[in-house]
Design an enzyme around this catalytic site. Structure first.
Site, PDB file in Angstrom:
ATOM      1  N   ASP A 111       0.817  -1.153  -0.038  1.00 40.18           N
ATOM      2  CA  ASP A 111      -0.034  -0.030  -0.049  1.00 40.18           C
ATOM      3  C   ASP A 111       1.003   1.246   0.098  1.00 40.18           C
ATOM      4  OD1 ASP A 111      -2.357   1.635   0.856  1.00 40.18           O
ATOM      5  OD2 ASP A 111      -1.319   1.994   2.792  1.00 40.18           O
ATOM      6  N   ASP A 153      -0.023   5.067   1.098  1.00 42.07           N
ATOM      7  CA  ASP A 153      -0.001   5.926   2.273  1.00 42.07           C
ATOM      8  C   ASP A 153      -0.101   5.440   3.534  1.00 42.07           C
ATOM      9  OD1 ASP A 153      -0.560   9.050   0.988  1.00 42.07           O
ATOM     10  OD2 ASP A 153      -1.662   7.714  -0.337  1.00 42.07           O
TER      11      ASP A 153
HETATM   12  O1  LIG Z   1      -4.570   2.929  -0.216  1.00 44.82           O
HETATM   13  P1  LIG Z   1      -3.639   4.026   0.109  1.00 44.82           P
HETATM   14  O2  LIG Z   1      -2.460   4.307  -0.705  1.00 44.82           O
HETATM   15  O3  LIG Z   1      -3.407   4.146   1.729  1.00 44.82           O
HETATM   16  O4  LIG Z   1      -4.656   5.463   0.085  1.00 44.82           O
HETATM   17  C1  LIG Z   1      -5.777   5.828   0.752  1.00 44.82           C
HETATM   18  C2  LIG Z   1      -5.706   7.285   0.630  1.00 44.82           C
HETATM   19  O5  LIG Z   1      -4.542   7.864   1.051  1.00 44.82           O
HETATM   20  C3  LIG Z   1      -4.386   9.271   0.935  1.00 44.82           C
HETATM   21  O6  LIG Z   1      -4.926   9.818   2.164  1.00 44.82           O
HETATM   22  C4  LIG Z   1      -4.091   9.382   3.231  1.00 44.82           C
HETATM   23  O7  LIG Z   1      -2.950   9.898   3.303  1.00 44.82           O
HETATM   24  C5  LIG Z   1      -3.030  11.493   3.221  1.00 44.82           C
HETATM   25  C6  LIG Z   1      -1.466  11.881   3.270  1.00 44.82           C
HETATM   26  O8  LIG Z   1      -0.777  11.376   4.092  1.00 44.82           O
HETATM   27  C7  LIG Z   1      -3.551  11.872   4.472  1.00 44.82           C
HETATM   28  O9  LIG Z   1      -3.586  13.506   4.411  1.00 44.82           O
HETATM   29  C8  LIG Z   1      -5.076  11.739   4.633  1.00 44.82           C
HETATM   30  O10 LIG Z   1      -5.648  12.037   5.820  1.00 44.82           O
HETATM   31  C9  LIG Z   1      -5.081   9.831   4.442  1.00 44.82           C
HETATM   32  O11 LIG Z   1      -6.346   9.260   4.430  1.00 44.82           O
HETATM   33  C10 LIG Z   1      -5.085   9.658  -0.184  1.00 44.82           C
HETATM   34  O12 LIG Z   1      -4.898  11.311  -0.327  1.00 44.82           O
HETATM   35  C11 LIG Z   1      -6.333   9.313  -0.277  1.00 44.82           C
HETATM   36  O13 LIG Z   1      -6.894   9.757  -1.760  1.00 44.82           O
HETATM   37  C12 LIG Z   1      -6.514   7.813  -0.493  1.00 44.82           C
HETATM   38  O14 LIG Z   1      -7.506   7.335  -0.683  1.00 44.82           O
END
Ligand SMILES: O=P(O)(O)OC[C@H]1O[C@H](O[C@H]2O[C@H](CO)[C@@H](O)[C@H](O)[C@H]2O)[C@H](O)[C@@H](O)[C@@H]1O
Length: 378
Positions: free
Chosen positions: A124, A126
């Site tokens: 994954d 983020d």
């Molecule tokens: O499946 P992933 O790669 O983990 O993506 C899931 C979401 O990740 C991002 O949001 C998350 O990370 C951001 C940056 O650190 C943070 O600001 C946010 O609160 C987290 O939810 C991404 O921006 C989303 O679009 C994805 O759905």
């Protein structure tokens, strides 16, 4: 893992937004507590008329309000600050770690279990390869992490599986030799170059939700417009899904934001809502998720129904649970949850944060190097 190990009553990961008509009963919407199946048949397209009695209308209001509260509770439960305040955290943490030991501590056992099998890595983005930050556009991975993933991909077939739009996650990772599954697995692309694990000469592209593009675009624009009045809210277009971030929204405004999202989505019964880390994720109701993407990629790599493959999936979020579940059901390979806090999970092991993920990946690379001794350094 027993329920006692679960710190907060974890919210359901999927909230159905589709109108469900119970032919024999009076309820029109599911109640807040109902959890629909992970992926379900898209309901009939809107357009038909349904006659609703006064009583039903009242139920609809009550259920609607209850469901809104459930959303907000769920939004709260996705916040570690709420988890920290749980009195029994320390006891439960100990017990949780027993059930989900550190993948670093269990490294030798993991390697032993993979003996004679092809390890395939799923990562994954983020919260796994990059630390969670306030601004989603600045979630960069470190140079060291990139170098580690590059080496990893020379040792094992490696895929990035993210909720983000594929192009965006590629811009962060910048490694052409990897497989990428963006939009929660709804946008899959094989390596552009340089992977010894690439199968066939054809470029692998798979987009099972392409018919939803115009709808997603429409919802994205509507959400941008309607969330303007909520300070801190951020809407992100992830191509086949949309994220509504509430990390920077004052908690007092969460309910209002949930109400806005709900009011937009009530006109789109073919879309559903899931939740990640301080983010509401809107996506098509198709039966496709990170777990299906994992199975698809294994098949594309030539490992369909193989028992001599050892998939390892590392992720931090609720949407990664679909992949953890697939691995549990397959009975080979396993999931690693990245979390500092106890969470209800189908993963077998844990790591606390991205730096530990990097240590784990480095150990895998080093182990591979040693096991191939005599061959040039990776
Ligand atoms: O499946 P992933 O790669 O983990 O993506 C899931 C979401 O990740 C991002 O949001 C998350 O990370 C951001 C940056 O650190 C943070 O600001 C946010 O609160 C987290 O939810 C991404 O921006 C989303 O679009 C994805 O759905």
């Amino acid at each position: 893992m027993t329920n006692q190990n679960v710190i907060a009553s974890e919210p359901k990961s999927t909230i159905n937004l589709a109108i469900t008509v119970h032919v024999s009963g009076s309820s029109i919407f599911p109640t807040a507590a109902q959890k629909p199946p992970a992926a379900q048949k898209p309901p009939a397209a809107p357009g038909g008329f349904i006659s609703i009695s006064r009583k039903d209308l009242l139920n609809l209001e009550i259920n609607g309000a209850a469901r809104l509260n459930a959303w907000v509770d769920s939004m709260r439960a996705s916040s570690p600050t709420h988890l920290k305040s749980t009195p029994s955290l320390t006891d439960d943490q100990g017990s949780w770690v027993l059930h989900h030991p550190s993948a670093l501590d269990m490294f030798e056992q993991i390697i032993e279990a993979s003996k004679g099998k092809q390890i395939v890595m799923f990562l994954d983005y983020d919260g796994t390869l990059s630390p969670i930050v306030d601004d989603p556009d600045r979630a960069f991975m470190s140079k060291k992490m990139r170098a580690t993933v590059r080496k990893l991909a020379r040792c094992f077939p490696t895929a990035i599986v993210s909720g983000r739009c594929r192009d965006k996650v590629y811009k962060f990772v910048r490694l052409a030799e990897l497989y990428y599954a963006g939009s929660h697995g709804m946008d899959i692309k094989g390596p552009a170059k340089g992977s010894k694990y690439k199968k066939g000469s054809e470029a692998l592209i798979f987009q099972p939700a392409s018919e939803f593009l115009p709808m997603i675009d429409e919802v994205y624009k509507e959400l941008i417009e309607k969330t303007k009045s909520t300070p801190g809210a951020k809407v992100e277009n992830n191509k086949f899904c949309v994220s509504v971030h509430f990390r920077c929204v004052d908690e007092k405004k969460w309910s209002e934001l949930a109400q806005v999202v709900r009011s937009v989505l009530k006109d789109y019964p073919k879309l559903r809502l899931t939740q990640g880390r301080k983010v509401l994720e809107i996506r098509p109701t198709i039966k496709w998720d990170k777990g299906k993407a994992l199975e698809f990629l294994l098949e594309s790599l030539g490992f369909a129904n193989c028992t001599d493959v050892f998939p390892v999936y590392i992720g931090d979020d609720r949407t990664d649970e679909d992949a953890f579940k697939v691995l549990r059901e397959r009975g080979h390979g396993f999931g690693i949850l990245v979390s500092k806090y106890p969470k209800d999970t189908s993963a077998s092991y844990s790591l606390q944060e991205p730096t530990q993920v990097m240590d784990f990946l480095q150990r895998l690379v080093e182990w591979k190097r040693v096991s191939l001794q005599g061959q040039p350094r990776l």
